[in-house]
Design an enzyme around this catalytic site. Structure first.
Site, PDB file in Angstrom:
ATOM      1  N   TYR A 177     -24.077  62.794  26.076  1.00  0.00           N
ATOM      2  CA  TYR A 177     -25.460  63.133  25.712  1.00  0.00           C
ATOM      3  C   TYR A 177     -26.397  62.930  26.914  1.00  0.00           C
ATOM      4  CZ  TYR A 177     -30.072  63.046  23.580  1.00  0.00           C
ATOM      5  OH  TYR A 177     -31.400  63.295  23.303  1.00  0.00           O
ATOM      6  N   SER A 191     -35.140  64.345  27.559  1.00  0.00           N
ATOM      7  CA  SER A 191     -35.150  62.992  26.984  1.00  0.00           C
ATOM      8  C   SER A 191     -35.336  62.018  28.143  1.00  0.00           C
ATOM      9  CB  SER A 191     -33.808  62.713  26.304  1.00  0.00           C
ATOM     10  OG  SER A 191     -33.667  61.345  26.002  1.00  0.00           O
TER      11      SER A 191
HETATM   12  N1  LIG Z   1     -35.105  61.721  18.338  1.00  0.00           N
HETATM   13  C1  LIG Z   1     -35.007  61.145  19.521  1.00  0.00           C
HETATM   14  O1  LIG Z   1     -34.967  59.912  19.645  1.00  0.00           O
HETATM   15  C2  LIG Z   1     -35.028  62.010  20.759  1.00  0.00           C
HETATM   16  C3  LIG Z   1     -35.403  61.424  21.976  1.00  0.00           C
HETATM   17  C4  LIG Z   1     -35.426  62.196  23.120  1.00  0.00           C
HETATM   18  C5  LIG Z   1     -35.082  63.542  23.052  1.00  0.00           C
HETATM   19  N2  LIG Z   1     -34.724  64.092  21.860  1.00  0.00           N
HETATM   20  C6  LIG Z   1     -34.349  65.516  21.851  1.00  0.00           C
HETATM   21  O2  LIG Z   1     -35.242  66.222  21.023  1.00  0.00           O
HETATM   22  C7  LIG Z   1     -34.620  67.416  20.549  1.00  0.00           C
HETATM   23  C8  LIG Z   1     -34.884  67.566  19.068  1.00  0.00           C
HETATM   24  O3  LIG Z   1     -34.231  66.506  18.381  1.00  0.00           O
HETATM   25  P1  LIG Z   1     -34.912  65.745  17.164  1.00  0.00           P
HETATM   26  O4  LIG Z   1     -35.058  64.342  17.567  1.00  0.00           O
HETATM   27  O5  LIG Z   1     -36.084  66.480  16.656  1.00  0.00           O
HETATM   28  O6  LIG Z   1     -33.682  65.781  16.136  1.00  0.00           O
HETATM   29  P2  LIG Z   1     -33.467  66.558  14.750  1.00  0.00           P
HETATM   30  O7  LIG Z   1     -34.528  66.196  13.787  1.00  0.00           O
HETATM   31  O8  LIG Z   1     -32.048  66.301  14.377  1.00  0.00           O
HETATM   32  O9  LIG Z   1     -33.651  68.095  15.165  1.00  0.00           O
HETATM   33  C9  LIG Z   1     -32.667  68.789  15.880  1.00  0.00           C
HETATM   34  C10 LIG Z   1     -32.947  70.275  15.784  1.00  0.00           C
HETATM   35  O10 LIG Z   1     -31.983  70.983  16.583  1.00  0.00           O
HETATM   36  C11 LIG Z   1     -31.473  72.054  15.793  1.00  0.00           C
HETATM   37  N3  LIG Z   1     -30.119  72.398  16.225  1.00  0.00           N
HETATM   38  C12 LIG Z   1     -29.067  71.575  16.452  1.00  0.00           C
HETATM   39  N4  LIG Z   1     -27.987  72.289  16.791  1.00  0.00           N
HETATM   40  C13 LIG Z   1     -28.364  73.594  16.810  1.00  0.00           C
HETATM   41  C14 LIG Z   1     -27.699  74.814  17.079  1.00  0.00           C
HETATM   42  N5  LIG Z   1     -26.406  74.856  17.422  1.00  0.00           N
HETATM   43  N6  LIG Z   1     -28.401  75.983  17.008  1.00  0.00           N
HETATM   44  C15 LIG Z   1     -29.702  75.967  16.658  1.00  0.00           C
HETATM   45  N7  LIG Z   1     -30.385  74.842  16.380  1.00  0.00           N
HETATM   46  C16 LIG Z   1     -29.720  73.675  16.451  1.00  0.00           C
HETATM   47  C17 LIG Z   1     -31.490  71.523  14.358  1.00  0.00           C
HETATM   48  O11 LIG Z   1     -31.533  72.595  13.437  1.00  0.00           O
HETATM   49  P3  LIG Z   1     -30.331  73.077  12.481  1.00  0.00           P
HETATM   50  O12 LIG Z   1     -29.484  71.885  12.162  1.00  0.00           O
HETATM   51  O13 LIG Z   1     -31.055  73.648  11.304  1.00  0.00           O
HETATM   52  O14 LIG Z   1     -29.642  74.119  13.275  1.00  0.00           O
HETATM   53  C18 LIG Z   1     -32.828  70.791  14.354  1.00  0.00           C
HETATM   54  O15 LIG Z   1     -33.870  71.699  14.106  1.00  0.00           O
HETATM   55  C19 LIG Z   1     -33.138  67.298  20.917  1.00  0.00           C
HETATM   56  O16 LIG Z   1     -32.871  68.113  22.031  1.00  0.00           O
HETATM   57  C20 LIG Z   1     -32.976  65.829  21.271  1.00  0.00           C
HETATM   58  O17 LIG Z   1     -31.962  65.624  22.203  1.00  0.00           O
HETATM   59  C21 LIG Z   1     -34.694  63.359  20.717  1.00  0.00           C
END
Ligand SMILES: NC(=O)c1ccc[n+]([C@@H]2O[C@H](COP(=O)([O-])OP(=O)(O)OC[C@H]3O[C@@H](n4cnc5c(N)ncnc54)[C@H](OP(=O)(O)O)[C@@H]3O)[C@@H](O)[C@H]2O)c1
Length: 249
Positions: free
Chosen positions: A144, A131
């Site tokens: 985080y 991130s």
């Molecule tokens: N959205 C933002 O603004 C943003 C910005 C920068 C970086 N990121 C990073 O991008 C990544 C993906 O996030 P996203 O934004 O796509 O959010 P999201 O839509 O909430 O997706 C998160 C994913 O992580 C999985 N997950 C969470 N805990 C888990 C566990 N214990 N075991 C296996 N899978 C798990 C969830 O699947 P299940 O719940 O089905 O397990 C889901 O598929 C994260 O690492 C986040 O920190 C996000």
């Protein structure tokens, strides 16, 4: 070519899987919500398989690697992760420890295990979804930001080690700012600035790791913030980050 994508049931991970299949890859989709994985598998057809796994348990990460050994994985995408927000003395310890296990320990374990396989065959890719938070201290979202700092630092170090070894294995950290996914619902926050789509983040991530980029920053704003950070005192930057975070609540 076969990729394993954690966090594939939603958001950036789901779109990375779509992007890879569109580029001719087969994918193994990993997350906890089996129904969501099945939905995506149905969409992607014979190019996808799914495995239910909670990566916050080290033993499940090790098992995942063991099961994947005969499959000869060419790309690991560590995308599973979540956030949480509030003053550090007030946030929930157990939830933060789960966050550390998911965002940090799982990335460490899976990167270590799969990297050894890739180095042995001298080819392949690891894309760690970090991130923009990984470049800063994050008051009001301290844990985080700290997990993402670890991912950025670990990825940067391995990137250089691979270069020193003249390895053909590539590792990158995807470092987006706000992305429109389920992340905010899970973290209990809103956006403080306009998000990009998960499709854009995914496309840039896949393109960037193929090119062997170290940090993949999908927008000019993040590149600019990373640059500006070098010029200003840490305390000023932390105050600025606090302002961003506070607006999200
Ligand atoms: N959205 C933002 O603004 C943003 C910005 C920068 C970086 N990121 C990073 O991008 C990544 C993906 O996030 P996203 O934004 O796509 O959010 P999201 O839509 O909430 O997706 C998160 C994913 O992580 C999985 N997950 C969470 N805990 C888990 C566990 N214990 N075991 C296996 N899978 C798990 C969830 O699947 P299940 O719940 O089905 O397990 C889901 O598929 C994260 O690492 C986040 O920190 C996000």
């Amino acid at each position: 070519m076969l990729a394993l994508v954690t966090g594939a049931s939603s958001g950036i991970g789901r779109d990375i899987a779509r992007e890879l299949v569109a580029g001719g890859w087969d994918v193994i989709l990993v997350a906890r919500r089996a129904d969501r994985l099945r939905e995506l598998k149905n969409e992607l057809g014979k190019h996808a398989q799914c495995i239910r796994c909670d990566v916050s348990h080290i033993e499940e990460c090790k098992k995942l690697h063991e099961v994947m050994q005969p499959r000869n994985i060419d790309m690991l995408v560590n995308c599973a992760g979540f956030g949480g927000c509030g003053f550090f003395d007030e946030t929930d310890l157990d939830s933060e420890l789960r966050m550390i296990d998911t965002n940090l320990v799982a990335v460490h374990v899976l990167t270590k295990l799969f990297l050894a396989d890739l180095v042995k065959k001298n080819s392949g890719y690891i894309l760690n979804v970090a991130s923009a938070a990984g470049f800063f201290a994050g008051p009001y979202m301290a844990a985080y930001y700290a997990t993402k700092n670890y991912v950025v630092s670990l990825t940067g170090a391995i990137h250089e080690e691979l270069r020193q070894k003249n390895s053909r294995v590539k590792i990158s950290a995807l470092c987006p700012g706000p992305v429109d996914t389920e992340f905010n619902d899970v973290a209990g926050v809103g956006f403080s600035s306009k998000p990009i789509t998960s499709r854009k983040a995914a496309r840039q991530g896949v393109k960037g790791v193929m090119k062997g980029k170290l940090y993949i920053m999908p927008t000019a704003k993040i590149k600019m913030l990373k640059f500006v950070k070098r010029l200003l005192p840490d305390r000023f930057i932390s105050r600025m980050c606090f302002g961003f975070q506070k607006k999200k609540k």
